[in-house]
Motif scaffolding. Structure first.
Motif, PDB file in Angstrom:
ATOM      1  N   ARG A 175       0.841  -1.204   0.000  1.00  0.00           N
ATOM      2  CA  ARG A 175       0.000   0.000   0.000  1.00  0.00           C
ATOM      3  C   ARG A 175       0.877   1.255   0.000  1.00  0.00           C
ATOM      4  N   ALA A 176       1.927   1.238   0.819  1.00  0.00           N
ATOM      5  CA  ALA A 176       2.827   2.394   0.893  1.00  0.00           C
ATOM      6  C   ALA A 176       3.548   2.616  -0.432  1.00  0.00           C
ATOM      7  N   ALA A 177       3.909   1.517  -1.110  1.00  0.00           N
ATOM      8  CA  ALA A 177       4.608   1.634  -2.395  1.00  0.00           C
ATOM      9  C   ALA A 177       3.711   2.268  -3.447  1.00  0.00           C
ATOM     10  N   TYR A 178       2.438   1.874  -3.480  1.00  0.00           N
ATOM     11  CA  TYR A 178       1.511   2.484  -4.440  1.00  0.00           C
ATOM     12  C   TYR A 178       1.311   3.970  -4.137  1.00  0.00           C
ATOM     13  N   ASP A 179       1.179   4.316  -2.863  1.00  0.00           N
ATOM     14  CA  ASP A 179       1.027   5.733  -2.511  1.00  0.00           C
ATOM     15  C   ASP A 179       2.245   6.530  -2.983  1.00  0.00           C
ATOM     16  N   GLU A 180       3.423   5.944  -2.808  1.00  0.00           N
ATOM     17  CA  GLU A 180       4.656   6.603  -3.257  1.00  0.00           C
ATOM     18  C   GLU A 180       4.687   6.713  -4.776  1.00  0.00           C
ATOM     19  N   LEU A 181       4.200   5.669  -5.451  1.00  0.00           N
ATOM     20  CA  LEU A 181       4.157   5.675  -6.919  1.00  0.00           C
ATOM     21  C   LEU A 181       3.235   6.787  -7.419  1.00  0.00           C
ATOM     22  N   PHE A 182       2.044   6.905  -6.805  1.00  0.00           N
ATOM     23  CA  PHE A 182       1.117   7.964  -7.218  1.00  0.00           C
ATOM     24  C   PHE A 182       1.757   9.349  -7.043  1.00  0.00           C
TER      25      PHE A 182
END
Length: 390
Positions: A175-182
């Motif tokens: 979840r944290a990786a996707y937030d960082e990606l966005f």
């Protein structure tokens, strides 16, 4: 219908020659159903009644709402029909064979830049020092991002796709990786609008949005999907191909003598060792396959690693053959959801192999220091130790 509890569709070395278990191309067990034969696997991959299971897997991880869940629900791998074609068409046009051939010079320059920094006087981890680094640099070129962003791109691709390891303890980091990606893409898009569009992929998508052909949300979804899939799979696949080719010394000598054989060699290595050994689907309605009815909601796992070694489709399927005709493995899937970046991925791998053949014809794999594993139906290159000047 063969029901077998001890057969594991997630294991690419499950102990059979490929194509069938006990004479059946479709088997079942605690995992649901598994399609093993090439023809049956192709049928499932082409049938829109079988939907990608990534969203349900994400929900099983506890990610049931919010931006990450919403992205997956509307992503190109989940939707079908006209909405799918609307998202797929712009990327398919940009990732055409013409585009791939046009950037071969860039691919070669990237490979040369990376290998120029190597200490080739002793064995080293080819996966980490070469294969791992190339795809993220290629993405930066395609997205019009600085090459200094490559480590971040590689990390984001690796951490988001960790979902496919099927390890629920990874949910917070995913979840944290996707937030960082966005956040990364929002910043990259902002910079691109400030600095002006170029001829890169992200500029192309933004122009599609400005022309009303894609919504703002669809542009971000497209960009997210491309970054997510850009690096980690190609890096592992490049390692698997190099590992395969360098261990077969007769094949390697032929490639060194005749580099025109490299594309065929890459496809054959992709057939034998597909990074994505399993594609998981869900039946959205009751579907009849042969004499079996797959109930709605059932898990159906397409065993690519098995279909690629189906003796009904490939003669002597366990052997490496440079002369195999009509070689069309399912490594990059097939049908409407086949991999959009497959042409680019193959070109990247071809250029890696070409560089090795031209500059290091005696290169060998140090088997004792190499670790090739698997998890979640995927081959994993943990380390690939190569001696370039044995």
């Amino acid at each position: 219908m063969t029901t077998t509890a001890d057969f594991d569709p997630f294991a690419p070395d499950a102990g059979h020659e490929g194509g069938a278990v006990d004479g059946r191309a479709l088997v079942s067990g605690p995992y649901g159903f598994a399609a093993l034969g090439h023809e049956l696997a192709s049928t499932v991959l082409r049938d829109p009644r079988f939907q990608n299971s990534a969203l349900r897997l994400m929900e099983e991880f506890g990610i049931t709402e919010g931006p990450v869940h919403d992205f997956r629900a509307r992503s190109i791998i989940m939707i079908e029909g006209d909405p799918h074609m609307r998202l797929r068409t712009p990327l398919a046009r940009f990732m055409s064979p013409v585009t791939v051939e046009r950037i071969r010079g860039v691919l070669r320059a990237i490979v040369e830049t990376i290998t120029d920094d190597l200490d080739d006087s002793k064995p080293f981890d080819f996966y980490r020092q070469v294969a791992y680094r190339i795809p993220s640099m290629v993405y930066c070129h395609l997205a019009g991002a600085p090459f200094s962003d490559a480590p971040k791109v590689q990390s984001l691709s690796e951490r988001t796709l960790a979902l496919l390891h099927r390890d629920r303890s990874l949910a917070p980091s995913i979840r944290a990786a996707y937030d960082e990606l966005f956040d990364y893409l929002d910043d990259l898009i902002r910079r691109k609008r400030e600095q002006g569009f170029g001829e890169d992929m992200l500029s192309y998508l933004l122009k599609q949005g400005d022309d009303g052909k894609l919504t703002e949300q669809e542009v971000l979804t497209e960009a997210t999907s491309m970054l997510e899939a850009s690096s980690v799979n190609t890096a592992h696949q490049a390692g698997l191909v190099v590992w395969t080719l360098l261990r077969d010394r007769d094949v390697w000598r032929r490639l060194v003598a005749d580099p025109e054989l490299i594309p065929a060699a890459v496809v054959e290595a992709l057939r034998l060792y597909p990074r994505t050994g399993l594609v998981s689907k869900i039946a959205t309605e009751d579907v009849e396959l042969g004499d079996v009815v797959i109930p709605r909601g059932s898990d159906v796992h397409v065993a690519v690693w098995s279909a690629n070694r189906d003796p009904e489709r490939f003669e002597n399927p366990g052997a490496f053959s440079l002369d195999r005709e009509c070689n069309q493995p399912l490594t990059f899937s097939t049908g409407p959801h086949n991999c959009l970046g497959q042409g680019l991925a193959k070109a990247e791998i071809e250029e890696v192999v070409r560089h090795l053949a031209e500059h290091y014809p005696d290169a060998v794999v140090d088997e004792d220091a190499t670790r090739i594993g698997q998890a979640g139906g995927r081959w994993l290159v943990e380390s690939l130790t190569v001696d370039l000047r044995p």
